[in-house]
Design an enzyme around this catalytic site. Structure first.
Site, PDB file in Angstrom:
ATOM      1  N   THR A 142       0.720  -1.080   0.069  1.00 19.84           N
ATOM      2  CA  THR A 142      -0.044  -0.011   0.101  1.00 19.84           C
ATOM      3  C   THR A 142       0.950   1.296  -0.022  1.00 19.84           C
ATOM      4  OG1 THR A 142      -1.540  -1.103   1.148  1.00 19.84           O
ATOM      5  CG2 THR A 142      -1.788   1.155   1.306  1.00 19.84           C
TER       6      THR A 142
ATOM      7  N   TYR B  17     -13.372  -4.624  -2.160  1.00 17.61           N
ATOM      8  CA  TYR B  17     -14.640  -4.146  -3.028  1.00 17.61           C
ATOM      9  C   TYR B  17     -15.193  -5.445  -3.318  1.00 17.61           C
ATOM     10  CZ  TYR B  17     -17.520  -2.183  -6.652  1.00 17.61           C
ATOM     11  OH  TYR B  17     -18.765  -1.711  -7.322  1.00 17.61           O
TER      12      TYR B  17
ATOM     13  N   TYR C 159      -2.708 -10.293   4.404  1.00 16.04           N
ATOM     14  CA  TYR C 159      -2.842  -8.955   4.745  1.00 16.04           C
ATOM     15  C   TYR C 159      -4.118  -8.693   5.107  1.00 16.04           C
ATOM     16  CZ  TYR C 159      -2.104  -3.833   4.040  1.00 16.04           C
ATOM     17  OH  TYR C 159      -1.873  -2.526   4.329  1.00 16.04           O
TER      18      TYR C 159
ATOM     19  N   ARG D 174      -8.897  -0.482   4.285  1.00 14.53           N
ATOM     20  CA  ARG D 174      -8.666  -0.558   2.707  1.00 14.53           C
ATOM     21  C   ARG D 174      -9.736  -1.475   1.944  1.00 14.53           C
ATOM     22  NH1 ARG D 174      -4.935   3.672   0.633  1.00 14.53           N
ATOM     23  NH2 ARG D 174      -3.440   3.901   2.304  1.00 14.53           N
TER      24      ARG D 174
ATOM     25  N   LYS E 103      -0.287 -10.101   8.084  1.00 11.14           N
ATOM     26  CA  LYS E 103       0.005  -8.616   8.581  1.00 11.14           C
ATOM     27  C   LYS E 103      -1.386  -8.068   8.992  1.00 11.14           C
ATOM     28  CE  LYS E 103       0.843  -4.145   6.671  1.00 11.14           C
ATOM     29  NZ  LYS E 103       1.112  -3.431   5.286  1.00 11.14           N
TER      30      LYS E 103
ATOM     31  N   ILE F 160       5.308  -4.588   9.629  1.00  8.19           N
ATOM     32  CA  ILE F 160       5.531  -4.137   8.367  1.00  8.19           C
ATOM     33  C   ILE F 160       5.256  -2.710   8.531  1.00  8.19           C
ATOM     34  CG2 ILE F 160       4.684  -4.109   6.024  1.00  8.19           C
ATOM     35  CD1 ILE F 160       4.235  -7.115   6.285  1.00  8.19           C
TER      36      ILE F 160
END
Length: 259
Positions: free
Chosen positions: A44, A107, A132, A137, A160, A200
């Site tokens: 990202t 989405y 992740y 997001r 993550k 991270i």
């Protein structure tokens, strides 16, 4: 694969609309010199959703070349398309990456069976997978039990966890033997103090040596160093997330002449 310590979510510097290779090379070398545990290009923070395929490949291959086996390279490979994600993981493997960072599909918001099928397809690529979880997001927060189930799929080596929810992070530590890497600079030290494997980090782009010291203090229980670094670094973290990442970190790097 054992993932432990600070893994830097590398920014992607640009100049006149193209990758600034000179500064990207220097940023990677600065991280290695500071003793980070690994490099994460094209996440990202690296603006991967808007990179071209050639730009993505250039950044991954450059990171692999500069790392030269000193630390693992975890290439950001996730998208909301399973077929595209698998193809990207395969390309990352061919470029020499050590693992793939795979975000849960944004989405689309798959149901539990869809999430499992997506992760299983990614794992069949043969490259170790770091899952992740970033609801901010993806628009989808996954429950503890399913996160643990997805982590148990053969080929997944780490998660993550980027909710910033310390309670969830600690519960995950009780429910999976996989490495839990914090994706949140506000709380990673606290999670590592509870047994988390590492982070991270965005912060380590700016202050790699201090971020590494903060993580080591958390891991070893050095409370005095934890308090000292918290006082110094927390205001920096607040700035880094005062606007949409990676705008603040790139502005800060520019002010330092690094980007």
């Amino acid at each position: 694969m054992q993932l432990r310590g600070v893994f830097t979510a590398l920014v992607t510097p640009f100049a006149q609309g193209a990758i600034d290779r000179e500064n990207f090379n220097a940023l990677c070398q600065r991280q290695l010199d500071a003793g980070v545990a690994g490099l994460v290009p094209c996440g990202t923070t690296g603006e991967t959703p808007t990179l071209t395929e050639d730009e993505w490949a250039d950044l991954v291959s450059t990171t692999v070349r500069i790392s030269n086996g000193k630390v693992p390279v975890i290439a950001g490979c996730g998208s909301n398309s399973t077929a595209r994600t698998v193809a990207t993981i395969t390309r990352a493997r061919n470029l020499g990456a050590d693992a793939a960072l795979v975000v849960f599909p944004y989405y689309n918001k798959p149901n539990p069976a869809g999430l499992r099928a997506h992760v299983e397809a990614c794992c069949r690529s043969g490259l170790p997978i770091v899952l992740y979880h970033v609801p901010g997001r993806t628009g989808q927060r996954i429950e503890l039990e399913q996160l643990a189930e997805l982590c148990a799929i053969d080929g997944v080596v780490a998660l993550k966890e980027a909710t910033g929810d310390l309670t969830l992070g600690q519960r995950l530590l009780n429910h999976t033997p996989r490495a839990i890497l914090s994706g949140d600079d506000f709380t990673f030290a606290a999670l590592m103090a509870m047994g988390g494997a590492g982070t991270i980090s965005v912060l380590s782009n700016l202050a790699p040596q201090m971020t590494v010291a903060w993580a080591r203090a958390a891991e070893t229980g050095d409370v005095e160093t934890l308090r000292r670094l918290r006082a110094r670094l927390l205001p920096v973290v607040q700035y880094l997330f005062s606007d949409t990442n990676p705008a603040p970190v790139k502005a800060a790097l520019a002010s330092m002449g690094l980007c």
